[in-house]
Design an enzyme around this catalytic site. Sequence first.
Site, short mmCIF file in Angstrom:
data_model
loop_
_atom_site.label_atom_id
_atom_site.label_comp_id
_atom_site.label_asym_id
_atom_site.label_seq_id
_atom_site.Cartn_x
_atom_site.Cartn_y
_atom_site.Cartn_z
N MET A 161 0.86 -1.30 0.06
CA MET A 161 0.13 0.01 -0.05
C MET A 161 0.93 1.24 0.11
O MET A 161 1.97 1.30 0.75
CB MET A 161 -0.85 -0.03 1.13
CG MET A 161 -0.50 -0.02 2.50
SD MET A 161 -1.80 0.00 3.72
CE MET A 161 -0.95 -0.24 5.14
N ARG A 294 -3.88 -2.66 10.93
CA ARG A 294 -3.64 -2.16 12.50
C ARG A 294 -3.76 -3.23 13.34
O ARG A 294 -3.18 -3.39 14.32
CB ARG A 294 -4.77 -0.71 12.44
CG ARG A 294 -4.40 0.28 12.08
CD ARG A 294 -5.39 1.51 12.29
NE ARG A 294 -5.14 2.73 11.68
CZ ARG A 294 -5.84 3.67 11.27
NH1 ARG A 294 -7.05 3.51 11.46
NH2 ARG A 294 -5.36 4.65 10.82
N TYR A 428 3.94 2.59 12.68
CA TYR A 428 3.12 1.67 11.63
C TYR A 428 1.41 2.27 11.55
O TYR A 428 0.87 2.15 12.72
CB TYR A 428 3.31 0.34 11.80
CG TYR A 428 4.37 -0.27 10.81
CD1 TYR A 428 4.88 0.47 10.02
CD2 TYR A 428 4.81 -1.43 11.27
CE1 TYR A 428 6.04 -0.13 9.14
CE2 TYR A 428 5.76 -2.26 10.41
CZ TYR A 428 6.40 -1.48 9.63
OH TYR A 428 7.43 -1.94 8.80
N GLU A 429 0.93 2.54 10.44
CA GLU A 429 -0.34 2.41 10.26
C GLU A 429 -1.17 3.34 11.17
O GLU A 429 -2.27 3.22 11.59
CB GLU A 429 -1.13 0.88 10.67
CG GLU A 429 -0.44 0.00 9.90
CD GLU A 429 -0.15 0.15 8.26
OE1 GLU A 429 -1.08 0.85 7.68
OE2 GLU A 429 0.76 -0.26 7.75
N GLY A 430 -0.48 4.55 11.17
CA GLY A 430 -1.31 5.69 12.20
C GLY A 430 -0.56 5.38 13.52
O GLY A 430 -0.57 4.51 14.30
#
Length: 567
Positions: A161, A294, A428-430
């Site tokens: 992504m 997440r 990671y991921e926010g």
Amino acid sequence: MAYRAPVRDIRFILDHVVGFAEVAATPRFQHATPDLAEAILDEAGRLCSDVLAPMNRVGDVTPARLENGVVVSPPGFAEGYRAIAEGGWVGMAARPEHGGMGLPISLALSVDEMMSGACLALHLKPLLSKGQIEALEHHAGPEIRALYLPKLTSGEWSGTMNLTEPQAGTDVGALRTKAVPNGDGTYAVTGQKIFITWGDSDLTANVCHLVLARLPDGGPGTKGISLFMVPKFLPDAEGRPGARNSLRVVSLEHKLGIHGSPTCVMQFEGATGWLVGEPHKGMAAMFTMMNNARLSVAAQGVGLAEAALQKALAYARDRRQGATPLSADGTILDHADVRRMLATMRAEVFAARAIALSCAKAIDMATATGAAEWQARAALLTPIAKAHCTDIACQVAHQGVQVHGGMGFIEETGAAQFLRDARILPIYEGTNGVQAMDLVGRKMADGGEAAFRLIDEVQRGAEAARARLPDLAGEVWAAAEALREGTEAMVALPLNDRFAGAVPYLRAFARVLGAGAHLKAALAEDDREALARVMIRRILPEHAALLAEAREGAAGLYAVGSDDLAA
């Protein structure tokens, strides 16, 4: 001591704490029988312990590298990835119509944890493919699904992504990547993306990039962003990788950890892409992949913490250092402070694993039943699981170095690698701050209703334990009541005041959930009581200080000016 997959603990939590039987009782997942679940976990455990774990150190000391524009993986990674793909592990939760097993997320997440504990750098590759599979299943048109999903599910191709750009991190809406229609149903995608995990690979025949970009008529901010499938090689009429697309790896990032995993700077130069989902609705599609990721990152945190704990325990059992209260020539495990560190680490890992698997169960029940209550619970638990499990990974890895003493600071022992590898997970991921703000913001737009239901459940569990474990049950019940009051106070605050206390509030919530999980475990098995006492008597009391901080609001923070922060 090499990493050994914690199959027994995972099965115990699924059976006695999370209640996986409820998932298997639904028509959607009735094939996930106890025998099948046991077989899957045992086989995954063998793969992780015997095949993947030996690669962890190799990837750290022999990182992925870029040669002539192509990523070269560490030695042994090709064989490890082949074992993952050929075993069908990439498509565990994918839909059967595209070659997947259709298994519950609870089982898939358990395998994610074990693979992450064995070799996080390698596991990141199939992990991203899993997220892309879910995004395509929900948002792609039939032609893209038919072409890409079988290849991704089998592991023949892999997915990535592409969100972040140099000027657009958490503020994804600031991206500059453009997508211009080619007039034939395809788009020319141009822009640069950074921090792209496994953005290139010599392990798969094709790398499929999901790329956020803006169409010419796309408005500003996130509402004008669209999502595109941009493969490394353009598939021919038979779906085989054909001509090379107009994209390249500019460089690999030099990172603190996960050296075996290539993190790429990607350049798209009019690369051919296909729209996924509706125009200007790319963030909704990408969030499907991000939410999947997440929870998977939460599992990575648990896996890494487990691996760090195992290494520290093995060292403590072997290292002799002076007289102890238990022996004139005992190991350091017999010293009270070392025992404190290791007992705390084990209690933390158990609690984090239970929180992650509780979230996975909620997702499975939401999928199987469509019930709004399960959907709300899954949404609430996702930021808690992601943030808390990854914070615990750093904490446990840090303690693992401390248990080793001076040897922990020496790279050859391997203890430091877990700390270096773990440090990316809260980002990671926010970031975990973003997760906490999501919890007290969007996830409490219901006035805290989903949170109160979860608190009620913890208190019912405490009531059920009063007869056998009255002191522990009382403390858990009281902590849950304090969390209820803290939640009421949080919901009443203005949004920015909530944000100022979001991180301690999330941690307090996780403390209560973890204590409730330990109490359930102690009721189910007497041997678990000692560990439950560590959690409830030594760790849970943090919740009071955390909730006090959460209520404090933002004014005191803004009273500290920039000059006050300078030296």
